[in-house]
Motif scaffolding. Structure first.
Motif, short mmCIF file in Angstrom:
data_model
loop_
_atom_site.label_atom_id
_atom_site.label_comp_id
_atom_site.label_asym_id
_atom_site.label_seq_id
_atom_site.Cartn_x
_atom_site.Cartn_y
_atom_site.Cartn_z
N PRO A 1 -15.54 -14.54 -7.71
CA PRO A 1 -16.52 -14.01 -8.67
C PRO A 1 -15.99 -13.92 -10.09
O PRO A 1 -16.75 -14.10 -11.05
CB PRO A 1 -16.82 -12.61 -8.10
CG PRO A 1 -16.56 -12.74 -6.63
CD PRO A 1 -15.40 -13.70 -6.52
N GLY A 2 -14.69 -13.67 -10.25
CA GLY A 2 -14.12 -13.52 -11.59
C GLY A 2 -14.21 -14.77 -12.44
O GLY A 2 -14.16 -14.69 -13.67
N LEU A 3 -14.35 -15.96 -11.83
CA LEU A 3 -14.47 -17.18 -12.60
C LEU A 3 -15.89 -17.40 -13.11
O LEU A 3 -16.11 -18.17 -14.05
CB LEU A 3 -14.03 -18.39 -11.77
CG LEU A 3 -12.60 -18.86 -12.03
CD1 LEU A 3 -11.60 -17.86 -11.46
CD2 LEU A 3 -12.36 -20.23 -11.44
N GLU A 4 -16.84 -16.78 -12.46
CA GLU A 4 -18.26 -16.83 -12.87
C GLU A 4 -18.77 -18.26 -13.01
O GLU A 4 -19.47 -18.59 -13.98
CB GLU A 4 -18.45 -16.06 -14.18
CG GLU A 4 -18.08 -14.57 -14.06
CD GLU A 4 -18.29 -13.81 -15.36
OE1 GLU A 4 -18.40 -14.45 -16.42
OE2 GLU A 4 -18.35 -12.57 -15.30
N LEU A 5 -18.43 -19.11 -12.05
CA LEU A 5 -19.01 -20.46 -12.06
C LEU A 5 -20.50 -20.37 -11.75
O LEU A 5 -20.92 -19.64 -10.85
CB LEU A 5 -18.32 -21.34 -11.02
CG LEU A 5 -16.87 -21.77 -11.30
CD1 LEU A 5 -16.41 -22.74 -10.23
CD2 LEU A 5 -16.72 -22.38 -12.68
N ASP A 6 -21.30 -21.11 -12.51
CA ASP A 6 -22.75 -21.13 -12.34
C ASP A 6 -23.13 -22.36 -11.52
O ASP A 6 -22.92 -23.49 -11.98
CB ASP A 6 -23.43 -21.17 -13.71
CG ASP A 6 -24.93 -21.30 -13.61
OD1 ASP A 6 -25.50 -20.88 -12.58
OD2 ASP A 6 -25.54 -21.85 -14.55
N PRO A 7 -23.69 -22.18 -10.32
CA PRO A 7 -24.03 -23.34 -9.48
C PRO A 7 -24.91 -24.36 -10.19
O PRO A 7 -24.72 -25.57 -10.05
CB PRO A 7 -24.75 -22.70 -8.29
CG PRO A 7 -24.17 -21.34 -8.18
CD PRO A 7 -23.94 -20.92 -9.61
N ALA A 8 -25.89 -23.89 -10.98
CA ALA A 8 -26.79 -24.81 -11.67
C ALA A 8 -26.04 -25.65 -12.71
O ALA A 8 -26.24 -26.87 -12.81
CB ALA A 8 -27.92 -24.04 -12.34
N GLU B 1 -22.79 -26.28 -12.75
CA GLU B 1 -21.86 -27.18 -12.06
C GLU B 1 -22.60 -28.35 -11.43
O GLU B 1 -22.10 -29.48 -11.41
CB GLU B 1 -21.08 -26.40 -10.99
CG GLU B 1 -20.21 -25.28 -11.53
CD GLU B 1 -19.21 -25.75 -12.56
OE1 GLU B 1 -18.49 -26.74 -12.30
OE2 GLU B 1 -19.14 -25.13 -13.65
N ALA B 2 -23.80 -28.09 -10.92
CA ALA B 2 -24.60 -29.17 -10.34
C ALA B 2 -25.00 -30.19 -11.41
O ALA B 2 -25.02 -31.40 -11.15
CB ALA B 2 -25.85 -28.59 -9.67
N THR B 3 -25.32 -29.72 -12.60
CA THR B 3 -25.66 -30.62 -13.71
C THR B 3 -24.46 -31.52 -14.04
O THR B 3 -24.61 -32.73 -14.27
CB THR B 3 -26.08 -29.82 -14.94
OG1 THR B 3 -27.28 -29.09 -14.65
CG2 THR B 3 -26.32 -30.73 -16.14
N ALA B 4 -23.27 -30.92 -14.07
CA ALA B 4 -22.05 -31.70 -14.33
C ALA B 4 -21.84 -32.75 -13.23
O ALA B 4 -21.45 -33.89 -13.51
CB ALA B 4 -20.85 -30.77 -14.42
N HIS B 5 -22.12 -32.37 -11.99
CA HIS B 5 -21.98 -33.32 -10.89
C HIS B 5 -22.97 -34.48 -11.04
O HIS B 5 -22.63 -35.64 -10.80
CB HIS B 5 -22.24 -32.62 -9.56
CG HIS B 5 -21.10 -31.74 -9.11
ND1 HIS B 5 -19.88 -31.71 -9.73
CD2 HIS B 5 -21.01 -30.86 -8.08
CE1 HIS B 5 -19.08 -30.86 -9.11
NE2 HIS B 5 -19.74 -30.33 -8.10
N ARG B 6 -24.21 -34.16 -11.44
CA ARG B 6 -25.22 -35.23 -11.60
C ARG B 6 -24.83 -36.20 -12.72
O ARG B 6 -25.03 -37.41 -12.60
CB ARG B 6 -26.59 -34.61 -11.87
CG ARG B 6 -27.21 -33.92 -10.67
CD ARG B 6 -28.69 -33.65 -10.89
NE ARG B 6 -29.23 -32.85 -9.81
CZ ARG B 6 -29.35 -31.52 -9.84
NH1 ARG B 6 -28.98 -30.86 -10.93
NH2 ARG B 6 -29.83 -30.87 -8.81
#
Length: 261
Positions: A210-217, A219-224
């Protein structure tokens, strides 16, 4: 080597051209290398298998003898590791007929274990791990762009969609780690795939603390964006995107480690 049966939902959908014997679970539970204490290394390997979804709640572990042989450790070392996992609430053991050790890996227990692991790592160890991740992921992106097939690219897009739709950290972590492993599969490289499996086993639970606060949306955009470059066969752009994301994540992880000091 005894194979642990995987829950069908949790099993990796690896492509057929992957070399015979290549298994995510097999890589995580492969024999430990090097000298020194093995107990904590066994604990981390089993936690990694659970964190990646390769072992699921309620699943029975192989016998102590079989699992010790898989990991290349003594049965005494394995018993010590299982005792640690029981204390952390990740494994429970039943005695008597139908007994054995079973997974009960809750998200809270895995998060606690990951925080302990992060606190025990030095900044140099984190940076070295990040350097390896940077190199392996960048190379996988290059060769995926050069060699990837349509079915592989569709699989990567599906995992990006799964990441964006994740409603809690566990599913986000698994979709993200599987994306990176599948990209190595897309590169048609057994060695890169094995290396990425090992890296994700060690890193994924740390990166989604949780401390890194990665945002799934996000990160998904970066993957796309990365998949788009792979589909265009633009290996230079694919490498840039993969390395940039990796570098950013490791910087955040190092910053969190410093906060915990």
């Amino acid at each position: 080597m005894t194979r642990i049966d995987l829950h069908p939902i949790e099993e990796f959908a690896l492509s057929k051209r992957e070399s015979a014997g290549l298994s995510a679970l097999g890589a995580v539970l492969s024999p430990l290398e090097g000298g020194g204490p093995k107990t904590e290394a066994v604990v981390q390997r089993l936690c990694a298998a659970i964190g990646l979804g390769l072992m699921v709640d309620g699943q029975q572990l192989p016998s102590e003898t079989e699992l010790a042989n898989q990991l290349g450790v003594s049965t005494m070392t394995l018993r010590e590791a299982l005792a640690v996992l029981r204390q952390r609430g990740i494994v429970h053991t039943k005695r008597g007929r139908g007994g054995g050790s079973f997974i009960q890996g809750t998200a809270e227990a895995l998060e606690s274990t990951s925080l302990v692991k992060l606190q025990q790592m030095s900044i140099q160890e984190l940076r070295d791990l990040g350097d390896e991740h940077f190199a392996v992921t960048g190379a996988a992106a290059v060769f995926a762009a050069r060699r990837g097939l349509r079915a592989d690219i569709a699989r990567l897009r599906s995992l990006a969609d799964r990441l964006e739709g994740s409603s809690e950290p566990t599913s986000a972590r698994r979709a993200d780690s599987r994306f990176h492993i599948e990209m190595a599969v897309c590169a048609q490289s057994t060695r890169l795939t094995r290396a990425q499996v090992a890296l994700q086993a060690e890193l994924s639970a740390l990166l989604w603390l949780p401390g890194l606060e990665l945002d799934p949306a996000a990160e998904a955009t970066a993957h796309r964006d990365l998949v788009d470059a792979i589909e265009r066969e633009d290996d230079t752009r694919a490498r840039e995107l993969a390395e940039s994301q990796t570098e950013s994540r490791i910087r955040r992880l190092v910053a969190l480690r410093l906060e915990l000091s």
